[in-house]
Design a protein around this motif. Structure first.
Motif, PDB file in Angstrom:
ATOM      1  N   LYS A 295       0.853  -0.965  -0.110  1.00 44.58           N
ATOM      2  CA  LYS A 295       0.561  -0.580   0.335  1.00 44.58           C
ATOM      3  C   LYS A 295       0.657   1.436   0.125  1.00 44.58           C
ATOM      4  CE  LYS A 295      -3.729   2.586   2.433  1.00 44.58           C
ATOM      5  NZ  LYS A 295      -4.671   2.610   3.440  1.00 44.58           N
ATOM      6  N   ARG A 296       0.248   2.330  -0.918  1.00 45.12           N
ATOM      7  CA  ARG A 296       1.415   3.528  -0.642  1.00 45.12           C
ATOM      8  C   ARG A 296       1.248   3.962   0.338  1.00 45.12           C
ATOM      9  NH1 ARG A 296      -0.584   7.414  -5.938  1.00 45.12           N
ATOM     10  NH2 ARG A 296       0.337   5.547  -6.539  1.00 45.12           N
ATOM     11  N   GLY A 297       2.736   4.235   0.620  1.00 45.94           N
ATOM     12  CA  GLY A 297       2.581   5.273   1.702  1.00 45.94           C
ATOM     13  C   GLY A 297       3.168   4.288   3.625  1.00 45.94           C
TER      14      GLY A 297
ATOM     15  N   LYS B 197       4.036  -0.078   4.754  1.00 49.55           N
ATOM     16  CA  LYS B 197       4.631  -0.971   4.129  1.00 49.55           C
ATOM     17  C   LYS B 197       4.128  -1.788   4.665  1.00 49.55           C
ATOM     18  CE  LYS B 197       9.394   0.435   6.252  1.00 49.55           C
ATOM     19  NZ  LYS B 197      10.040   0.083   7.426  1.00 49.55           N
ATOM     20  N   ARG B 198       2.791  -2.304   4.370  1.00 47.77           N
ATOM     21  CA  ARG B 198       1.889  -3.980   5.101  1.00 47.77           C
ATOM     22  C   ARG B 198       1.439  -3.522   3.304  1.00 47.77           C
ATOM     23  NH1 ARG B 198      -3.109  -2.959   9.621  1.00 47.77           N
ATOM     24  NH2 ARG B 198      -2.831  -5.270   8.679  1.00 47.77           N
ATOM     25  N   ARG B 199       1.071  -4.983   2.987  1.00 48.99           N
ATOM     26  CA  ARG B 199       0.498  -5.488   2.119  1.00 48.99           C
ATOM     27  C   ARG B 199      -0.533  -5.679   1.792  1.00 48.99           C
ATOM     28  NH1 ARG B 199       4.922  -9.692  -0.343  1.00 48.99           N
ATOM     29  NH2 ARG B 199       4.483 -10.786   1.493  1.00 48.99           N
ATOM     30  N   TYR B 200      -1.184  -5.900   0.689  1.00 51.81           N
ATOM     31  CA  TYR B 200      -2.758  -5.528   0.559  1.00 51.81           C
ATOM     32  C   TYR B 200      -2.647  -6.291  -0.868  1.00 51.81           C
ATOM     33  CZ  TYR B 200      -3.795  -3.191   4.907  1.00 51.81           C
ATOM     34  OH  TYR B 200      -3.086  -2.960   5.472  1.00 51.81           O
ATOM     35  N   VAL B 201      -4.055  -7.088  -0.766  1.00 57.48           N
ATOM     36  CA  VAL B 201      -4.946  -7.689  -2.387  1.00 57.48           C
ATOM     37  C   VAL B 201      -5.719  -6.848  -3.215  1.00 57.48           C
ATOM     38  CG1 VAL B 201      -5.591  -9.960  -3.772  1.00 57.48           C
ATOM     39  CG2 VAL B 201      -4.461 -10.190  -1.719  1.00 57.48           C
ATOM     40  N   TYR B 202      -5.096  -6.317  -4.206  1.00 57.51           N
ATOM     41  CA  TYR B 202      -5.715  -5.264  -4.912  1.00 57.51           C
ATOM     42  C   TYR B 202      -6.679  -6.259  -6.157  1.00 57.51           C
ATOM     43  CZ  TYR B 202      -3.828  -2.242  -2.259  1.00 57.51           C
ATOM     44  OH  TYR B 202      -3.037  -1.460  -1.183  1.00 57.51           O
ATOM     45  N   THR B 203      -7.730  -5.970  -6.200  1.00 56.32           N
ATOM     46  CA  THR B 203      -8.459  -5.987  -7.467  1.00 56.32           C
ATOM     47  C   THR B 203      -8.894  -4.339  -9.004  1.00 56.32           C
ATOM     48  OG1 THR B 203     -10.569  -6.166  -6.945  1.00 56.32           O
ATOM     49  CG2 THR B 203      -9.772  -8.118  -6.479  1.00 56.32           C
ATOM     50  N   TYR B 204      -8.329  -5.091  -9.941  1.00 55.94           N
ATOM     51  CA  TYR B 204      -8.789  -4.036 -10.623  1.00 55.94           C
ATOM     52  C   TYR B 204      -8.482  -4.301 -12.101  1.00 55.94           C
ATOM     53  CZ  TYR B 204      -3.573  -4.112 -10.488  1.00 55.94           C
ATOM     54  OH  TYR B 204      -2.550  -4.612 -11.075  1.00 55.94           O
ATOM     55  N   PRO B 205      -9.153  -3.642 -13.235  1.00 57.80           N
ATOM     56  CA  PRO B 205      -9.345  -3.477 -14.332  1.00 57.80           C
ATOM     57  C   PRO B 205      -8.023  -3.788 -14.410  1.00 57.80           C
ATOM     58  CG  PRO B 205     -10.140  -1.627 -14.366  1.00 57.80           C
ATOM     59  CD  PRO B 205      -9.461  -2.091 -13.075  1.00 57.80           C
ATOM     60  N   SER B 206      -8.137  -5.384 -15.668  1.00 52.47           N
ATOM     61  CA  SER B 206      -7.311  -5.850 -16.412  1.00 52.47           C
ATOM     62  C   SER B 206      -6.587  -5.585 -17.094  1.00 52.47           C
ATOM     63  CB  SER B 206      -7.045  -7.325 -16.630  1.00 52.47           C
ATOM     64  OG  SER B 206      -8.064  -7.398 -17.600  1.00 52.47           O
ATOM     65  N   LYS B 207      -5.404  -4.763 -18.268  1.00 51.52           N
ATOM     66  CA  LYS B 207      -5.570  -4.407 -19.860  1.00 51.52           C
ATOM     67  C   LYS B 207      -6.238  -4.892 -20.777  1.00 51.52           C
ATOM     68  CE  LYS B 207      -0.568  -3.211 -17.924  1.00 51.52           C
ATOM     69  NZ  LYS B 207       1.532  -3.848 -18.480  1.00 51.52           N
TER      70      LYS B 207
END
Length: 495
Positions: free
Chosen positions: A358-360, A362-372
């Motif tokens: 995550k920006r800002g 050090k924690r990591r999260y799973v993101y879903t967003y439109p594929s290319k």
């Protein structure tokens, strides 16, 4: 059950069908070993045929014509002695009327003279320059298939597992994405991305009918299902081919039959989970012994296996899946099936699913967003619309674009899509402005701004219709429903 009772309206027919479906679903739930007989009378029931006709008529495919089929009551002959066929829903309504058509169809079913005809083949483009075979049945075949589905679906829905989401009532692609997001956020880091080669074209008929017989004992229904499977294909070069495998993609019954065939995967993984991985203690024990925990998430013939373990565990599951699919006549694609880590990300149902920092923080999260690939697809559609000639008014162009943009953004609003929507807004604006400049070749920018680009944002409008702005779509998290997704028949009927 008196299946000859008169029906006064479509609403009464729908109510009656819903009541019968609820009973079938309850009986199937109460006894997992029950086999249903005497179902054929329901397929030929006036209520089921009327509801089936309504669904076929309201579907966008109602305008599609299947293979010409002769009808006894049709007076005219054309071509080489073939009676004039009723190709579309509009033809039937205009020349015969729905009541006469359904009465004729019901008479053929009752007399056991109904025979499906070959589906009309149409090759439609898909990604990568390849083609997908689409089979278009006749209107009569579509109505009978819809009636069959009304009877069979409540029974088989009692057996389908929660991990399956495609072509099932009240289930959406977002449910599958939400489950993957939930698993990836809880230590299931390795992913087996699986793609079945020509699933709808290669399903083994014998294996499929064996699975149908596990629940259906009525030989008349079984014969009707088999007749649709064996109906054949009229190819684009007007050559009729036999269908020795597969179920035509485009038929109303095909998605249900595909789910029945692919439920072999669901049942295997559900049983493995229930017997060895259902509790936290079981999963801890497996980790101590160097074994993995895994879950299947399937949407029609697209599925992933989420693995809490190592890459080697995922590779072993690939071989296991191949063994499971072989008796059904199916095989995994060598090029599209692979192993990925959640930190690398993978594409599924149009979304890119990836774990990132995550920006800002050090924690990591799973993101879903439109594929290319999904973004490239909507850009192609916008280009195609804005490449059309400039003789039509701007309102016609905006109407076409608005429908495309609304549908795409509504699908992807349950993801991290704000940046993509902003980019799509910019891209669409320039495409529309370029179209306006072609339409008014001698006009300067001042003319365009005064006439079409109004307001502080200079957003395209003709005064009556305004271009849909993708950036205004609110992004929301989709709620993971898990096993809490009800069927249409598990709720009480509302009087």
């Amino acid at each position: 059950m008196n299946t000859d009772a008169p029906l006064s309206s479509l609403i009464q027919a729908k109510t009656r069908v819903r009541e019968i479906q609820t009973k079938l679903h309850r009986w199937a739930n109460d006894d997992a070993q029950r086999r249903f007989d005497d179902l054929f009378n329901l397929v030929a029931d006036p209520a089921f045929l009327l509801v089936a006709w309504d669904r076929v008529r309201s579907n966008t495919g109602a305008r599609s014509a299947g293979v010409a089929r002769p009808w006894r009551s049709s007076p005219r002959r054309v071509g080489r002695g073939v009676r004039r066929a009723f190709r579309t829903v509009r033809d039937i309504e205009r020349r015969r009327g729905a009541p006469a058509f359904l009465d004729d169809l019901r008479g053929q079913l009752k007399a056991r003279t109904f025979q499906p005809v070959a589906v009309k083949e149409r090759m439609i483009p898909k990604g990568g320059g390849k083609l997908r075979r689409l089979g278009i049945p006749t209107v009569a075949d579509r109505v009978v298939q819809a009636a069959l589905k009304l009877v069979l679906e409540p029974i088989f829905e009692a057996d389908f597992k929660p991990c399956s989401y495609g072509f099932r009532p009240r289930r959406r692609p977002h449910d599958a994405i939400a489950e993957i997001h939930n698993l990836a956020s809880n230590s299931y880091e390795w992913v087996l991305e699986a793609d079945i080669t020509a699933c709808f074209d290669e399903i083994d008929h014998v294996a499929l009918m064996d699975r149908v017989r596990r629940r259906i004992a009525d030989k008349r229904v079984l014969a009707l299902v088999k007749a649709f499977l064996k109906a054949g294909i009229l190819s684009e070069d007007q050559v009729t081919r036999d269908t020795n495998a597969g179920t035509p993609q485009g038929g109303i019954l095909s998605p249900l039959l595909a789910n029945i065939a692919l439920s072999v995967l669901d049942e295997h993984f559900a049983e493995a989970w229930q017997t060895t991985m259902a509790t936290r203690v079981d999963r801890s024990r497996r980790r101590r012994h160097g074994l993995a925990s895994y879950r299947l998430v399937r949407y029609a013939d697209d599925f992933v296996v989420m693995v809490s373990g190592t890459r080697a565990h995922a590779e072993a599951l690939r071989a296991e899946v191949e063994v499971l699919l072989a008796p059904m006549g199916l095989r995994l694609s060598e090029h599209k099936t692979g192993i990925a880590h959640i930190d690398e990300g993978f594409d599924f149902l149009g979304f890119r699913i990836r774990r990132d920092t995550k920006r800002g923080s050090k924690r990591r999260y799973v993101y879903t967003y439109p594929s290319k690939k999904a973004l490239a697809s909507i850009k192609r559609k916008v280009r195609a619309v804005t490449k059309q000639g400039t003789n039509n008014p701007l309102s016609s162009l905006l109407q076409q674009l608005n429908g495309v943009l609304r549908g795409w953004t509504n699908y992807f609003r349950h993801g991290v899509s704000s940046a993509t929507f902003g980019y799509l807004r910019h891209f669409t604006w320039w495409r529309v402005v370029a179209w306006l400049r072609r339409k008014h070749r001698r006009a300067n920018w001042k003319f365009l701004f005064r006439r079409y680009l109004l307001g502080s944002s200079n957003w395209p409008t003709d005064g009556e219709r305004t271009l849909f702005n993708p950036a205004t779509v609110a992004v929301t998290r989709y709620t993971f429903r898990g096993t809490r997704i009800p069927t249409p028949w598990s709720e009480p009927l509302v009087a």
